[in-house]
Design a protein around this motif. Structure first.
Motif, PDB file in Angstrom:
ATOM      1  N   ILE A   9      39.188  30.074  52.852  1.00  0.00           N
ATOM      2  CA  ILE A   9      39.180  31.243  52.499  1.00  0.00           C
ATOM      3  C   ILE A   9      38.305  31.899  52.093  1.00  0.00           C
ATOM      4  CG2 ILE A   9      41.060  33.694  52.816  1.00  0.00           C
ATOM      5  CD1 ILE A   9      43.564  31.322  51.723  1.00  0.00           C
ATOM      6  N   GLY A  10      37.153  33.043  53.283  1.00  0.00           N
ATOM      7  CA  GLY A  10      36.323  33.696  52.863  1.00  0.00           C
ATOM      8  C   GLY A  10      36.382  35.308  52.078  1.00  0.00           C
ATOM      9  N   PHE A  11      36.214  35.499  51.600  1.00  0.00           N
ATOM     10  CA  PHE A  11      36.447  36.801  51.000  1.00  0.00           C
ATOM     11  C   PHE A  11      34.932  37.571  50.340  1.00  0.00           C
ATOM     12  CE2 PHE A  11      35.629  33.995  46.893  1.00  0.00           C
ATOM     13  CZ  PHE A  11      34.906  35.107  45.310  1.00  0.00           C
ATOM     14  N   LEU A  12      35.536  38.697  50.135  1.00  0.00           N
ATOM     15  CA  LEU A  12      34.351  40.069  49.209  1.00  0.00           C
ATOM     16  C   LEU A  12      34.804  40.452  48.385  1.00  0.00           C
ATOM     17  CD1 LEU A  12      33.500  41.050  52.618  1.00  0.00           C
ATOM     18  CD2 LEU A  12      32.329  39.400  51.226  1.00  0.00           C
ATOM     19  N   ALA A  13      34.008  41.105  47.570  1.00  0.00           N
ATOM     20  CA  ALA A  13      34.702  41.879  46.444  1.00  0.00           C
ATOM     21  C   ALA A  13      33.455  42.856  46.033  1.00  0.00           C
ATOM     22  CB  ALA A  13      34.972  40.782  45.320  1.00  0.00           C
ATOM     23  N   LYS A  14      33.528  44.282  45.605  1.00  0.00           N
ATOM     24  CA  LYS A  14      32.492  45.141  46.054  1.00  0.00           C
ATOM     25  C   LYS A  14      32.363  45.315  43.455  1.00  0.00           C
ATOM     26  CE  LYS A  14      33.750  48.529  47.351  1.00  0.00           C
ATOM     27  NZ  LYS A  14      33.406  50.381  47.506  1.00  0.00           N
ATOM     28  N   VAL A  15      31.296  45.010  43.098  1.00  0.00           N
ATOM     29  CA  VAL A  15      31.982  45.276  41.650  1.00  0.00           C
ATOM     30  C   VAL A  15      29.999  45.602  41.451  1.00  0.00           C
ATOM     31  CG1 VAL A  15      30.396  44.093  39.586  1.00  0.00           C
ATOM     32  CG2 VAL A  15      31.835  42.529  41.374  1.00  0.00           C
ATOM     33  N   ASP A  16      30.311  46.879  40.629  1.00  0.00           N
ATOM     34  CA  ASP A  16      30.231  48.107  39.616  1.00  0.00           C
ATOM     35  C   ASP A  16      28.909  47.495  39.544  1.00  0.00           C
ATOM     36  OD1 ASP A  16      29.236  49.875  37.494  1.00  0.00           O
ATOM     37  OD2 ASP A  16      30.668  51.055  39.305  1.00  0.00           O
ATOM     38  N   LYS A  17      27.690  47.666  39.411  1.00  0.00           N
ATOM     39  CA  LYS A  17      26.147  47.429  39.049  1.00  0.00           C
ATOM     40  C   LYS A  17      26.111  47.853  37.809  1.00  0.00           C
ATOM     41  CE  LYS A  17      23.654  51.424  40.368  1.00  0.00           C
ATOM     42  NZ  LYS A  17      22.427  51.920  41.151  1.00  0.00           N
ATOM     43  N   ASP A  18      26.989  48.742  37.310  1.00  0.00           N
ATOM     44  CA  ASP A  18      26.165  49.294  35.853  1.00  0.00           C
ATOM     45  C   ASP A  18      27.377  48.690  34.681  1.00  0.00           C
ATOM     46  OD1 ASP A  18      24.446  50.991  36.425  1.00  0.00           O
ATOM     47  OD2 ASP A  18      26.279  52.546  36.946  1.00  0.00           O
ATOM     48  N   SER A  19      29.197  48.981  35.013  1.00  0.00           N
ATOM     49  CA  SER A  19      30.193  47.954  34.183  1.00  0.00           C
ATOM     50  C   SER A  19      30.618  46.813  34.179  1.00  0.00           C
ATOM     51  CB  SER A  19      31.248  48.252  34.345  1.00  0.00           C
ATOM     52  OG  SER A  19      31.716  48.816  36.129  1.00  0.00           O
ATOM     53  N   GLY A  20      29.589  45.995  35.692  1.00  0.00           N
ATOM     54  CA  GLY A  20      30.246  44.367  35.903  1.00  0.00           C
ATOM     55  C   GLY A  20      31.951  44.922  36.621  1.00  0.00           C
ATOM     56  N   GLU A  21      32.118  45.577  36.811  1.00  0.00           N
ATOM     57  CA  GLU A  21      33.694  45.779  36.879  1.00  0.00           C
ATOM     58  C   GLU A  21      33.471  45.486  38.068  1.00  0.00           C
ATOM     59  OE1 GLU A  21      36.003  49.058  34.997  1.00  0.00           O
ATOM     60  OE2 GLU A  21      35.208  47.779  32.707  1.00  0.00           O
ATOM     61  N   MET A  22      35.534  45.160  39.051  1.00  0.00           N
ATOM     62  CA  MET A  22      35.794  44.553  40.855  1.00  0.00           C
ATOM     63  C   MET A  22      35.785  46.531  40.957  1.00  0.00           C
ATOM     64  SD  MET A  22      36.277  42.406  41.199  1.00  0.00           S
ATOM     65  CE  MET A  22      37.354  42.387  42.544  1.00  0.00           C
ATOM     66  N   ASP A  23      35.193  47.380  41.724  1.00  0.00           N
ATOM     67  CA  ASP A  23      35.528  48.036  42.674  1.00  0.00           C
ATOM     68  C   ASP A  23      36.426  48.198  43.209  1.00  0.00           C
ATOM     69  OD1 ASP A  23      35.124  50.719  43.259  1.00  0.00           O
ATOM     70  OD2 ASP A  23      33.278  50.600  44.058  1.00  0.00           O
ATOM     71  N   GLY A  24      37.865  48.080  43.326  1.00  0.00           N
ATOM     72  CA  GLY A  24      38.933  48.042  44.041  1.00  0.00           C
ATOM     73  C   GLY A  24      39.274  46.273  44.670  1.00  0.00           C
ATOM     74  N   PRO A  25      40.576  46.451  44.733  1.00  0.00           N
ATOM     75  CA  PRO A  25      40.331  45.176  44.972  1.00  0.00           C
ATOM     76  C   PRO A  25      39.598  44.565  45.917  1.00  0.00           C
ATOM     77  CG  PRO A  25      42.050  46.377  46.268  1.00  0.00           C
ATOM     78  CD  PRO A  25      41.087  47.064  45.821  1.00  0.00           C
ATOM     79  N   PRO A  26      39.541  42.821  45.908  1.00  0.00           N
ATOM     80  CA  PRO A  26      38.948  42.210  47.329  1.00  0.00           C
ATOM     81  C   PRO A  26      39.478  41.840  48.525  1.00  0.00           C
ATOM     82  CG  PRO A  26      40.422  40.667  45.324  1.00  0.00           C
ATOM     83  CD  PRO A  26      39.717  41.834  44.653  1.00  0.00           C
ATOM     84  N   ILE A  27      38.602  41.748  49.335  1.00  0.00           N
ATOM     85  CA  ILE A  27      39.669  41.244  50.927  1.00  0.00           C
ATOM     86  C   ILE A  27      39.018  39.917  51.266  1.00  0.00           C
ATOM     87  CG2 ILE A  27      39.231  43.910  51.442  1.00  0.00           C
ATOM     88  CD1 ILE A  27      36.839  42.774  53.757  1.00  0.00           C
ATOM     89  N   PHE A  28      40.376  39.397  51.794  1.00  0.00           N
ATOM     90  CA  PHE A  28      40.261  37.835  51.746  1.00  0.00           C
ATOM     91  C   PHE A  28      39.829  38.040  53.501  1.00  0.00           C
ATOM     92  CE2 PHE A  28      42.192  37.977  48.087  1.00  0.00           C
ATOM     93  CZ  PHE A  28      41.582  37.082  47.287  1.00  0.00           C
ATOM     94  N   ILE A  29      39.622  36.737  53.987  1.00  0.00           N
ATOM     95  CA  ILE A  29      38.620  36.897  55.155  1.00  0.00           C
ATOM     96  C   ILE A  29      39.534  35.135  55.252  1.00  0.00           C
ATOM     97  CG2 ILE A  29      37.025  36.766  57.002  1.00  0.00           C
ATOM     98  CD1 ILE A  29      36.829  38.891  55.552  1.00  0.00           C
ATOM     99  N   TYR A  30      40.661  35.817  56.221  1.00  0.00           N
ATOM    100  CA  TYR A  30      41.198  34.221  57.051  1.00  0.00           C
ATOM    101  C   TYR A  30      41.266  33.639  58.683  1.00  0.00           C
ATOM    102  CZ  TYR A  30      44.098  35.296  53.074  1.00  0.00           C
ATOM    103  OH  TYR A  30      45.230  35.969  51.236  1.00  0.00           O
ATOM    104  N   GLU A  31      41.541  32.643  58.951  1.00  0.00           N
ATOM    105  CA  GLU A  31      41.402  32.462  60.507  1.00  0.00           C
ATOM    106  C   GLU A  31      43.126  31.930  60.090  1.00  0.00           C
ATOM    107  OE1 GLU A  31      41.152  30.394  63.805  1.00  0.00           O
ATOM    108  OE2 GLU A  31      42.941  29.796  62.211  1.00  0.00           O
TER     109      GLU A  31
END
Length: 271
Positions: A9-31
């Motif tokens: 399963i592919g996934f995408l996540a945004k990470v804050d460039k300053d804090s390194g923390e997740m910027d919201g939940p990741p999304i998953f790319i399902y077939e």
């Protein structure tokens, strides 16, 4: 990531460039049928920082419904390349395009490995990847070999329309893209691809330099209008003294680091 009841399963996540923390939940790319999805690279649109594109491969379909019979066929098949456009501000899909082999090439597979978006008013981007097992992704010809080859696709960034696709390689050895995707969009709209080849691509073997186990670096320009071959340099480690001619003829700068005649890094700085 991999699910025990399905494929990768592919996934995408945004990470804050300053804090390194997740910027919201990741999304998953399902077939939808539980087949594999692999993401190879993400690239940002230089004309709109909220627009991102990611490329990779799937053994199923991300764009259409598959019947149970189609699924059983796909399970024995390998990857087909795809490219997706997302709005990074809210992580929503805008479009996804899957790139099947041409009709006369019904075997083999391919995975998209790199992408780049043209800076400027033209809504163009390029996707590059590797065709394996005799697959052809060339819209002008179904001719291929059983050796791995490089394919390049030009698309419209607004709607995901494919304008053309081309495939290059050698008949006597595999051809591969450099790490990081191996493709750059020039400011004039042309595409530059670079990597390594184990065969004789557009040149004769230099006597005493190449062997069946020696890889040569290649650098090629494909025109924006049709993807035609414009420039090519394929060089073995013994030939680096001629790179001054390369700088003059292509009017851009290359940086090469080679170890044991294999490409380690190759970056392209556009004018």
């Amino acid at each position: 990531t991999e699910d025990k009841e399905s494929g990768s399963i592919g996934f995408l996540a945004k990470v804050d460039k300053d804090s390194g923390e997740m910027d919201g939940p990741p999304i998953f790319i399902y077939e939808p049928n539980g087949l594999d999805v692999v993401i190879s690279q993400v690239c940002q649109d230089p004309n709109d920082e909220n627009m991102i594109y990611f490329v990779g491969g799937t053994t199923g379909s991300l764009v259409e419904y598959l019947s149970p019979k189609d699924v059983s066929v796909k399970e024995s098949f390998l990857m087909e390349p795809f490219v997706s456009k997302y709005d990074a501000s809210n992580m929503t899909e805008i479009w996804t395009v899957q790139i099947p082999p041409v009709e006369d090439s019904d075997f083999g597979s391919g995975t998209a490995l790199g992408c780049d978006v043209l800076l400027g008013p033209a809504t163009l981007m390029y996707v590059a990847g590797i065709a394996e097992g005799g697959a052809s992704f060339d819209s002008a010809s179904s001719a291929s070999t059983m050796h791995d080859q490089v394919f390049v696709v030009q698309l419209d960034t607004e709607f995901g329309e494919i304008y053309w696709s081309r495939q290059v390689g050698a008949a006597d050895g595999g051809t591969y893209l450099a790490s990081g995707g191996g493709i750059v969009a020039k400011t004039n709209g042309d595409a530059v691809i670079f990597g390594e080849t184990l065969g004789h691509m557009f040149r004769e073997e230099a006597v005493g330099v190449s062997t069946p186990k020696t890889s040569d670096i290649f650098i090629m320009t494909l025109t924006a209008d049709g993807g035609y071959h414009k420039d090519l340099v394929a060089t073995g480690v013994e030939d680096f003294g001629n790179f001054d001619d390369l700088y003059d003829s292509l009017n851009w700068t290359t940086t090469v680091a080679v170890s044991m005649a294999s490409i380690i890094a190759l970056s392209v700085i556009l004018p």
